[in-house]
Design a protein around this motif. Structure first.
Motif, short mmCIF file in Angstrom:
data_model
loop_
_atom_site.label_atom_id
_atom_site.label_comp_id
_atom_site.label_asym_id
_atom_site.label_seq_id
_atom_site.Cartn_x
_atom_site.Cartn_y
_atom_site.Cartn_z
N LEU A 32 28.49 -59.41 24.99
CA LEU A 32 28.49 -60.75 25.57
C LEU A 32 29.71 -61.54 25.10
O LEU A 32 30.35 -62.25 25.90
CB LEU A 32 27.20 -61.47 25.19
N ALA A 33 30.03 -61.44 23.81
CA ALA A 33 31.20 -62.15 23.29
C ALA A 33 32.48 -61.65 23.96
O ALA A 33 33.37 -62.44 24.31
CB ALA A 33 31.29 -61.97 21.78
N GLU A 34 32.56 -60.35 24.15
CA GLU A 34 33.72 -59.76 24.83
C GLU A 34 33.81 -60.24 26.27
O GLU A 34 34.90 -60.55 26.78
CB GLU A 34 33.63 -58.24 24.77
N GLU A 35 32.67 -60.33 26.94
CA GLU A 35 32.65 -60.75 28.33
C GLU A 35 33.06 -62.22 28.47
O GLU A 35 33.81 -62.59 29.38
CB GLU A 35 31.25 -60.55 28.92
N ILE A 36 32.57 -63.07 27.56
CA ILE A 36 32.87 -64.50 27.64
C ILE A 36 34.35 -64.77 27.39
O ILE A 36 34.97 -65.59 28.06
CB ILE A 36 32.01 -65.28 26.62
N THR A 37 34.92 -64.05 26.42
CA THR A 37 36.31 -64.32 26.01
C THR A 37 37.33 -63.40 26.66
O THR A 37 38.52 -63.73 26.72
CB THR A 37 36.46 -64.19 24.49
N SER A 41 38.30 -57.99 20.46
CA SER A 41 38.24 -58.36 19.05
C SER A 41 37.11 -59.32 18.74
O SER A 41 36.63 -59.40 17.61
CB SER A 41 39.57 -59.00 18.62
N MET A 42 36.64 -60.06 19.74
CA MET A 42 35.58 -61.04 19.52
C MET A 42 34.21 -60.39 19.38
O MET A 42 33.25 -61.03 18.94
CB MET A 42 35.55 -62.05 20.66
N ALA A 43 34.11 -59.11 19.74
CA ALA A 43 32.81 -58.43 19.64
C ALA A 43 32.35 -58.38 18.19
O ALA A 43 31.18 -58.65 17.89
CB ALA A 43 32.92 -57.02 20.22
N GLY A 44 33.26 -58.05 17.27
CA GLY A 44 32.87 -57.99 15.87
C GLY A 44 32.57 -59.36 15.29
O GLY A 44 31.68 -59.51 14.45
N ILE A 45 33.28 -60.39 15.76
CA ILE A 45 33.04 -61.75 15.27
C ILE A 45 31.64 -62.21 15.65
O ILE A 45 30.99 -62.93 14.88
CB ILE A 45 34.10 -62.72 15.84
N ALA A 46 31.15 -61.80 16.81
CA ALA A 46 29.80 -62.19 17.23
C ALA A 46 28.76 -61.65 16.26
O ALA A 46 27.83 -62.37 15.87
CB ALA A 46 29.53 -61.67 18.64
N GLN A 47 28.89 -60.39 15.87
CA GLN A 47 27.93 -59.81 14.93
C GLN A 47 28.08 -60.43 13.55
O GLN A 47 27.09 -60.63 12.84
CB GLN A 47 28.14 -58.29 14.86
N VAL A 87 19.61 -70.83 22.44
CA VAL A 87 20.98 -71.35 22.50
C VAL A 87 21.94 -70.25 22.98
O VAL A 87 22.89 -70.53 23.73
CB VAL A 87 21.41 -71.90 21.14
N VAL A 88 21.71 -69.01 22.56
CA VAL A 88 22.54 -67.90 23.04
C VAL A 88 22.45 -67.81 24.56
O VAL A 88 23.47 -67.67 25.26
CB VAL A 88 22.08 -66.57 22.40
N PHE A 96 30.26 -70.58 27.49
CA PHE A 96 30.87 -71.46 26.50
C PHE A 96 30.75 -70.80 25.14
O PHE A 96 29.67 -70.75 24.54
CB PHE A 96 30.18 -72.82 26.52
N LEU A 97 31.85 -70.29 24.62
CA LEU A 97 31.84 -69.48 23.40
C LEU A 97 31.29 -70.22 22.18
O LEU A 97 30.48 -69.65 21.45
CB LEU A 97 33.23 -68.93 23.11
N PRO A 98 31.72 -71.45 21.90
CA PRO A 98 31.19 -72.12 20.70
C PRO A 98 29.66 -72.22 20.70
O PRO A 98 29.02 -72.05 19.65
CB PRO A 98 31.85 -73.50 20.74
N LEU A 99 29.07 -72.52 21.86
CA LEU A 99 27.62 -72.62 21.94
C LEU A 99 26.98 -71.25 21.72
O LEU A 99 25.95 -71.13 21.04
CB LEU A 99 27.22 -73.19 23.30
N PHE A 100 27.59 -70.23 22.29
CA PHE A 100 27.10 -68.87 22.10
C PHE A 100 27.13 -68.47 20.63
O PHE A 100 26.17 -67.93 20.08
CB PHE A 100 27.94 -67.90 22.94
#
Length: 441
Positions: A32-37, A41-47, A87-88, A96-100
């Motif tokens: 989901l993080a990868e799809e939004i952004t 690289s954002m995939a690992g940040i989400a976890q 919220v996710v 909206f990444l910050p909310l996610f």
């Protein structure tokens, strides 16, 4: 006895539901993080956000447990996780990444509550059975973790049927599971009965004297600063906390990067899923065995075994990293050992911490250790990608080696001071330690 059994069953049920909710969303959070952004690289940040959230909420929940009781703390913790899943879903709907990310951090509260539940289980039993009590709650995560991924596909279908992003669908399952865990936790009884065997997980700081009809006045719960100074000044509690943190750091470091390493080696997603699954099984399946070992032979024995298991996992990882062709069998065995080592460090370290500090310092130090444990894991997860890129899977295992060597260095002072009475009785802090702790606030 019946009250205790019912309370234990409720803790296990809440942990099972929470584990299922965490595992359901874990598989799709990075996607989901990868799809939004649009950035891999954002995939690992989400976890990492989930781990960070667990670290930030763990200590406040422990403080709440000390003041208002386990029931209140666990109910709030699982409830925040429920809000986080909601919220996710909102963040994905709005793209909206910050909310996610905020939702992912709030989901970490469910992880923190699950960790606190193991200490709540200890509040229910005689200290001689503390290891087994906490290990059963940890073991319940096995069932939840196995069930959770099986809900991913149905959750995706449900999301699509409701007109949502199908990748967000599993978080509907997470929201439901966390909500049910909240309800179960809210039914924990508030009353505390005299005697450890009849206690109920509402407060780790209140007890009544079994020798007289008069209530014994316990010292107030130690605040964070004095509690940390108390632990840092004593090798055994310090070693217990370091063990809990080190196990999480080593496990997170290697586990997070193993799927990436396997992807670089062109393994299929199915193969990666199998390796992750056996790792999760290693983390939880044998925890009752380690709890029994801690009660019979002492937590130090379990931790010593964990050192050998972690060393084996690292050696196997190094062999795979230096081989011309990576082996799925070798990686599977390494990840199983990695999970088992984490379980031994968690159970052994938690039992040692509970046994080596006075009653009025326990909740504070338990919360602080859980917070540090998750923050340490988040730090390793944040660093792991850069380390993998710089030195490959070999450097990832060398990072774990450094953490293990530091743990061993700190054990040199602690091991000679571990005093374990005869079998069937739990270790307790010395009278001098308890007296000093009561004066430091």
């Amino acid at each position: 006895m019946k009250t205790r059994t019912r309370a234990q069953a409720k803790l296990i049920t809440a942990q099972l539901l929470s584990g299922a909710g965490i595992a359901s969303g874990y598989a799709v959070g990075g996607l989901l993080a990868e799809e939004i952004t649009g950035k891999t690289s954002m995939a690992g940040i989400a976890q990492m956000s989930v781990i960070l959230g667990a670290g930030l909420i763990a200590y406040p929940l422990a403080v709440l447990a000390g003041k208002a009781g386990r029931r209140t703390a666990l109910t709030l913790g699982f409830g925040i996780g429920t809000i986080g899943a909601t919220v996710v879903l909102l963040g994905v709907a709005l793209q909206f990444l910050p909310l996610f990310m905020l939702g992912m951090m709030l989901c970490g509260s469910a992880t923190a509550s699950g960790l606190q539940a193991r200490y709540a289980a200890v509040d229910l039993v005689d200290p001689a059975n503390a290891g087994r009590a906490m290990s059963l709650v940890v073991w319940a995560t096995t069932v939840g973790s196995v069930l959770g991924p099986s809900f991913t596909a149905p959750g995706a279908h449900l999301g699509a049927a409701l007109g949502m992003n199908e990748l967000a669908g599993p978080y509907l399952i997470s929201m439901t599971a966390f909500g049910l865990a909240t309800l179960v936790a809210s039914t924990l009884t508030k009353k505390i009965k005299p005697g450890a065997a009849e206690a109920v997980p509402e407060s780790a700081e209140t007890a009544e004297s079994s020798d007289s009809g008069d209530s014994a006045v316990e010292p107030p719960t130690m605040k964070l600063g004095p509690a940390l100074r108390f632990a840092l000044a004593r090798p055994v509690p310090l070693f217990a906390i370091i063990t809990i943190i080190a196990g999480q750091m080593m496990m997170t470091n290697v586990m997070v990067m193993t799927p990436v390493h396997m992807d670089h080696q062109e393994f299929s997603l199915g193969a990666i899923g199998i390796v992750v699954s056996v790792h999760i099984a290693g983390m939880y399946a044998l925890s009752p065995v380690f709890g029994w070992m801690a009660d019979r032979w002492g937590p130090g024995t379990v931790i010593a075994g964990g050192v050998l298991v972690f060393a084996t996992a690292i050696i196997l990882g190094v062999i795979d990293a230096t081989a011309e062709v990576s082996s799925m069998v070798l990686l599977s065995i390494a990840l199983i050992f990695l999970g088992i080592g984490w379980s031994m460090f968690l159970i052994g370290g938690s039992a040692l911490l509970t046994a080596s500090v006075p009653q009025h310092a326990k909740v504070t130090l338990q919360g602080a250790s859980d917070a540090a444990m998750n923050l340490g894991g988040a730090l390793m997860a944040a660093m792991a990608g850069t380390v993998l890129q710089a030195g490959g899977f070999l450097w990832i295992n060398l990072m774990a080696t450094v953490v293990l060597l530091i743990t061993l260095a700190l054990s040199i002072r602690a091991v000679p001071l571990m005093r374990w009475p005869s079998r069937g009785r739990a270790p307790t802090p010395t009278e001098d330690d308890a007296a000093e702790a009561s004066q430091v606030r």
